[in-house]
Scaffold this motif. Structure first.
Motif, PDB file in Angstrom:
ATOM      1  N   HIS A 165       0.998  -1.342   0.076  1.00 26.12           N
ATOM      2  CA  HIS A 165      -0.073   0.197   0.343  1.00 26.12           C
ATOM      3  C   HIS A 165       0.761   1.237  -0.228  1.00 26.12           C
ATOM      4  O   HIS A 165       2.268   1.106   0.902  1.00 26.12           O
ATOM      5  CB  HIS A 165      -1.317  -0.290   1.210  1.00 26.12           C
ATOM      6  CG  HIS A 165       0.040  -0.181   2.411  1.00 26.12           C
ATOM      7  ND1 HIS A 165       0.148  -1.566   3.137  1.00 26.12           N
ATOM      8  CD2 HIS A 165       0.042   0.198   2.937  1.00 26.12           C
ATOM      9  CE1 HIS A 165       0.775  -1.289   4.209  1.00 26.12           C
ATOM     10  NE2 HIS A 165       0.913   0.061   4.152  1.00 26.12           N
ATOM     11  N   CYS A 183      -0.015   5.943  -0.249  1.00 27.48           N
ATOM     12  CA  CYS A 183      -0.039   6.697   0.357  1.00 27.48           C
ATOM     13  C   CYS A 183      -0.621   7.338  -1.140  1.00 27.48           C
ATOM     14  O   CYS A 183      -0.969   7.392  -1.644  1.00 27.48           O
ATOM     15  CB  CYS A 183       0.485   8.571   0.880  1.00 27.48           C
ATOM     16  SG  CYS A 183       1.540   8.098   2.756  1.00 27.48           S
ATOM     17  N   TYR A 184      -2.917   7.904  -0.687  1.00 26.87           N
ATOM     18  CA  TYR A 184      -3.277   8.828  -1.990  1.00 26.87           C
ATOM     19  C   TYR A 184      -2.597   9.720  -1.613  1.00 26.87           C
ATOM     20  O   TYR A 184      -3.625  10.660  -0.863  1.00 26.87           O
ATOM     21  CB  TYR A 184      -4.539   7.983  -1.643  1.00 26.87           C
ATOM     22  CG  TYR A 184      -5.884   8.037  -2.080  1.00 26.87           C
ATOM     23  CD1 TYR A 184      -6.309   7.992  -3.156  1.00 26.87           C
ATOM     24  CD2 TYR A 184      -6.779   9.825  -1.553  1.00 26.87           C
ATOM     25  CE1 TYR A 184      -6.601   8.855  -4.244  1.00 26.87           C
ATOM     26  CE2 TYR A 184      -8.008   9.708  -2.487  1.00 26.87           C
ATOM     27  CZ  TYR A 184      -7.962   9.592  -3.816  1.00 26.87           C
ATOM     28  OH  TYR A 184      -9.002   9.961  -4.917  1.00 26.87           O
ATOM     29  N   CYS A 222       4.400   4.393   3.890  1.00 25.98           N
ATOM     30  CA  CYS A 222       3.361   4.992   4.988  1.00 25.98           C
ATOM     31  C   CYS A 222       4.071   6.611   4.667  1.00 25.98           C
ATOM     32  O   CYS A 222       3.420   7.136   5.652  1.00 25.98           O
ATOM     33  CB  CYS A 222       3.554   4.562   6.380  1.00 25.98           C
ATOM     34  SG  CYS A 222       2.663   3.157   7.022  1.00 25.98           S
ATOM     35  N   CYS A 275       0.627  10.124   5.858  1.00 19.21           N
ATOM     36  CA  CYS A 275      -0.392   9.818   4.220  1.00 19.21           C
ATOM     37  C   CYS A 275      -1.416  10.795   4.905  1.00 19.21           C
ATOM     38  O   CYS A 275      -1.974  10.686   6.062  1.00 19.21           O
ATOM     39  CB  CYS A 275      -1.093   8.568   4.249  1.00 19.21           C
ATOM     40  SG  CYS A 275      -0.077   7.660   3.527  1.00 19.21           S
ATOM     41  N   ASN A 296      -4.092  11.538   3.194  1.00 21.01           N
ATOM     42  CA  ASN A 296      -5.526  11.172   2.637  1.00 21.01           C
ATOM     43  C   ASN A 296      -6.302   9.461   2.177  1.00 21.01           C
ATOM     44  O   ASN A 296      -6.609   8.969   1.593  1.00 21.01           O
ATOM     45  CB  ASN A 296      -5.921  12.185   1.041  1.00 21.01           C
ATOM     46  CG  ASN A 296      -6.075  13.511   1.117  1.00 21.01           C
ATOM     47  OD1 ASN A 296      -6.562  14.050   1.353  1.00 21.01           O
ATOM     48  ND2 ASN A 296      -4.898  13.865   0.894  1.00 21.01           N
ATOM     49  N   GLY A 297      -5.722   8.464   3.345  1.00 22.03           N
ATOM     50  CA  GLY A 297      -5.488   7.428   3.113  1.00 22.03           C
ATOM     51  C   GLY A 297      -4.528   6.556   2.538  1.00 22.03           C
ATOM     52  O   GLY A 297      -3.563   7.154   1.672  1.00 22.03           O
ATOM     53  N   TRP A 298      -4.806   5.062   1.511  1.00 23.66           N
ATOM     54  CA  TRP A 298      -3.796   5.213   1.478  1.00 23.66           C
ATOM     55  C   TRP A 298      -4.563   4.196  -0.115  1.00 23.66           C
ATOM     56  O   TRP A 298      -6.017   4.255   0.055  1.00 23.66           O
ATOM     57  CB  TRP A 298      -3.457   3.915   1.789  1.00 23.66           C
ATOM     58  CG  TRP A 298      -2.629   4.568   3.151  1.00 23.66           C
ATOM     59  CD1 TRP A 298      -1.255   4.213   3.598  1.00 23.66           C
ATOM     60  CD2 TRP A 298      -3.182   4.310   4.746  1.00 23.66           C
ATOM     61  NE1 TRP A 298      -0.926   4.621   5.131  1.00 23.66           N
ATOM     62  CE2 TRP A 298      -1.910   4.920   5.394  1.00 23.66           C
ATOM     63  CE3 TRP A 298      -5.459   4.411   5.236  1.00 23.66           C
ATOM     64  CZ2 TRP A 298      -2.517   5.401   6.907  1.00 23.66           C
ATOM     65  CZ3 TRP A 298      -4.783   4.856   6.532  1.00 23.66           C
ATOM     66  CH2 TRP A 298      -3.380   5.124   6.697  1.00 23.66           C
ATOM     67  N   TYR A 356      -4.341   0.334  -2.190  1.00 21.96           N
ATOM     68  CA  TYR A 356      -4.048  -1.100  -2.318  1.00 21.96           C
ATOM     69  C   TYR A 356      -3.550  -1.244  -3.652  1.00 21.96           C
ATOM     70  O   TYR A 356      -4.515  -1.487  -3.944  1.00 21.96           O
ATOM     71  CB  TYR A 356      -4.755  -1.757  -1.045  1.00 21.96           C
ATOM     72  CG  TYR A 356      -5.262  -0.657   0.135  1.00 21.96           C
ATOM     73  CD1 TYR A 356      -4.095  -1.382   1.169  1.00 21.96           C
ATOM     74  CD2 TYR A 356      -6.328  -0.196   0.509  1.00 21.96           C
ATOM     75  CE1 TYR A 356      -4.329  -0.768   2.079  1.00 21.96           C
ATOM     76  CE2 TYR A 356      -6.082   0.226   2.059  1.00 21.96           C
ATOM     77  CZ  TYR A 356      -5.609  -0.196   2.401  1.00 21.96           C
ATOM     78  OH  TYR A 356      -5.400   0.643   3.843  1.00 21.96           O
ATOM     79  N   THR A 367      -7.638  -3.783   4.159  1.00 26.53           N
ATOM     80  CA  THR A 367      -8.147  -2.902   3.631  1.00 26.53           C
ATOM     81  C   THR A 367      -9.283  -2.362   4.055  1.00 26.53           C
ATOM     82  O   THR A 367      -9.342  -0.959   3.876  1.00 26.53           O
ATOM     83  CB  THR A 367      -7.620  -3.334   2.540  1.00 26.53           C
ATOM     84  OG1 THR A 367      -8.432  -4.256   1.703  1.00 26.53           O
ATOM     85  CG2 THR A 367      -6.085  -4.140   1.855  1.00 26.53           C
ATOM     86  N   ASP A 375      -8.306  -0.393   6.940  1.00 26.45           N
ATOM     87  CA  ASP A 375      -7.413   0.279   6.828  1.00 26.45           C
ATOM     88  C   ASP A 375      -6.418  -0.025   8.351  1.00 26.45           C
ATOM     89  O   ASP A 375      -5.824   1.195   9.361  1.00 26.45           O
ATOM     90  CB  ASP A 375      -7.835   1.918   6.962  1.00 26.45           C
ATOM     91  CG  ASP A 375      -7.929   2.767   6.038  1.00 26.45           C
ATOM     92  OD1 ASP A 375      -8.169   2.257   4.651  1.00 26.45           O
ATOM     93  OD2 ASP A 375      -9.064   3.537   5.262  1.00 26.45           O
TER      94      ASP A 375
END
Length: 609
Positions: free
Chosen positions: A87, A89-90, A123, A158, A160-162, A164, A175, A178
């Protein structure tokens, strides 16, 4: 009135229970007039009805063999349910940009040092002004390296989330909630809770097994497993999910032990190893099929639904599966025991034992002084020999299972594809069982136990020098360790079933399993220590197995021995065996041998040192 008529209708027995079985006598069989004066062993009854006939074979191949396959699924399905794929970072701007996947990752993932290797971070993200115009204007890999991968660009957690990687899974529980980065310990908590559930509930189910019977306890466990497993797949809260997995995990030791105990109490001593061997082979087949199911389903809820619903066919065994006659005798339910033993005899084509009820009563009389200890866990510590056997068996079993589960839980961290790794770690168990089977029947249980525990310790110690660059060798070391720990489990499980006397067999194995569950609670945490120093888990597990190997030398040999049916038998078991006795020497090998368990007799060709 004929005996079979009594058994058919299940009525109360005649006024004189001596009538039971005497109808089966012939003129060539003398009446057993001294039955009340002799000590009757349940092994003798098993021999009369057939030690390994059609009845036992049906139970083995129609029940135990197919049953152990899905049992491995409900035990290990959470490894794939909780799997954490790669995963990163988004970043919304990067996700919307018209860039290749490689370019997006290059802009998003800074490099970090992990276990001596420079790898992309999972991360952290770059602290950059991700404008669409800037990203689209920088259309060469060189530009991305200059702007995105420059060492002087800072990074941050991160925001804004991740995102995958969906190469292996569409979704997992990790997932879904999270459970990564600052929550990366949560999957280990789920594994730990499953162990806690086993530690708390196994002793309860062990007591239930000795109080209400093996059969009823088994089906209660199957029902709880089914309900808790399915419910955990539909809850919306991670806390509720974790609690349900705790309940689900509490059933694993009992649903594995109970069918084995029922069958091992119905066969002759010569076939006990075969029962365990076939059960272990079936278990391994299930393990090898599990990654295929995970690969094909790809989604954790569908995978969990299929593996959990595999318990449903067990309920169709209600009429087929008998209660243990040994247990029925221990609780004075002679008529029911006689019905089952008569059915076994007729199915095996053997005559019904003479004076069957009288013999069963006589067997119970030898155990009646111990009825009060049957349900009391303190009995395992009240007698010196029983206490020693319990403590050593538990130590070896704990060391074995921590090694076994630590390797299993670490599957997703090994080099290569996790489905293939899990399959190979399962496949390697098959030859280990055949090797262990052969060794147990040739050199005996004790020295097989000692040797395998030592090899498990060495497999962990020898993997320490390999660094992260040689990860493939660590995978090979895991395969070797899995081979040895699987074989060690088979022999120590066999020893436990043969060392504990009948009144406390389920309680003893259940108490050992409880301690094992308490200890294996630490297995996920031991694996988690790899994040700090890679060799810490190997030192801990290897050291435990080394101590267990030495302790196992003090267990008596049980090869070809009669199962002890009283605490007194258990205390006398192996008391005259010498410390360096080899190849099962000193153990009675036939019904013609001295009936006192543990009497020192040397088999021809196998000297006692």
């Amino acid at each position: 009135m004929k005996l079979e008529d009594i058994f058919k209708v299940g009525r109360v027995f005649p006024k004189s229970i001596d009538e039971i079985g005497r109808k089966e006598k012939t003129d060539n069989v003398p009446e057993d007039k001294n039955i009340s004066e002799e000590k009757i062993e349940f092994e003798e009854i098993v021999t009369e009805v057939g030690k390994y006939g059609l009845f036992q074979k049906r139970l083995l191949y129609y029940f135990l063999l197919p049953a152990f396959i899905p049992m491995s699924w409900v035990t290990f399905n959470q490894i794939f349910i909780m799997s954490v794929p790669d995963h990163w970072c988004y970043v919304p701007e990067v996700a919307e940009a018209n860039l290749s996947v490689q370019q997006k990752l290059m802009l998003t993932r800074p490099m970090e040092n992990r276990h001596g290797l420079e790898i992309p971070s999972q991360c952290q993200m770059y602290t950059l002004n991700y404008t669409l115009e800037w990203m689209e204007s920088s259309n060469s890999n060189t530009s991305f390296k200059d702007y995105g991968s420059a060492t002087n660009v800072s990074s941050q957690a991160c925001q804004n989330g991740w995102v995958y990687d969906k190469t292996l899974y569409d979704s997992t529980a990790s997932t879904h909630w999270d459970l990564v980065c600052e929550k990366n310990h949560f999957p280990h908590i789920v594994f730990t809770l499953a162990g806690v559930g086993g530690a708390v509930a196994t002793s309860i189910y062990g007591i239930m097994s000795d109080r209400i019977g093996r059969k009823l306890t088994f089906f209660i466990c199957i029902a709880v497993t089914l309900v808790s497993g399915l419910t955990s797949l539909v809850v919306s809260s991670f806390t509720a999910f974790a609690v349900l997995r705790l309940i689900n995990g509490s059933l694993y030791p009992t649903i594995y032990q109970t069918p084995y105990i029922i069958l091992v109490e119905l066969v002759g001593k010569e076939k006990r190893t075969r029962i365990l061997g076939i059960g272990c082979i079936s278990w391994t087949i299930g393990i090898c099929l599990l990654p295929l199911i995970a690969f094909l389903t790809r989604h954790w809820t569908m995978f969990g639904f299929i593996t959990t619903c595999s318990c449903i066919p067990f309920f169709f065994y209600w009429r087929f599966l008998p209660e243990s006659p040994r247990w029925l005798v221990s609780v004075k339910r002679y008529e029911e025991a006689a019905i089952i033993l008569t059915r076994i005899a007729r199915t095996n084509g053997r005559p019904v034992p003479i004076d069957l009820i009288n013999k069963l009563i006589k067997i119970e009389e030898t155990m009646k002084k111990e009825v009060e200890t049957t349900y009391n866990m303190t009995v395992l510590f009240r007698y010196p020999t029983l206490r020693k056997h319990f403590m050593i068996v538990t130590l070896v079993w704990v060391s074995c299972m921590i090694s076994y589960f630590s390797i299993k839980f670490n599957t997703t961290n090994l080099y290569g594809n996790e489905f293939l790794n899990f399959f190979l770690l399962g496949l390697v168990e098959l030859p280990s069982y055949f090797v262990c089977w052969y060794l147990m029947e040739t050199i005996g249980r004790r020295w097989t136990n000692v040797s395998l525990a030592l090899l498990v310790a060495l497999s962990h110690f020898l993997s320490i020098p390999f660094t992260a660059e040689l990860a493939i060798y660590k995978t090979f070391g895991a395969l070797v360790g899995k081979f040895c720990s699987s074989a060690l489990f088979m022999v120590v499980y066999q020893q436990a079933a043969e060392l504990f006397p009948t009144p406390v067999r389920a309680l003893g194995m259940g108490a050992s399993a409880t301690i094992i569950c308490i200890a294996t609670v630490c297995a996920p945490s031991i694996i988690y220590l790899r994040t700090y120093e890679g060799h810490i888990p190997e030192l801990i597990i290897g050291g435990m197995c080394l101590v267990a190997s030495f302790a196992a030398t003090f267990l008596p040999e049980t090869l070809h021995a009669k199962l002890p049916q009283t605490i007194e038998d258990g205390e006398e078991f192996g008391e005259k065996q010498k410390y360096l006795s080899c190849f099962g020497a000193g153990v009675p090998t036939s019904n013609d041998d001295d009936p006192v368990l543990g009497q020192e007799k040397t088999r021809k060709g196998f000297p006692t040192v």
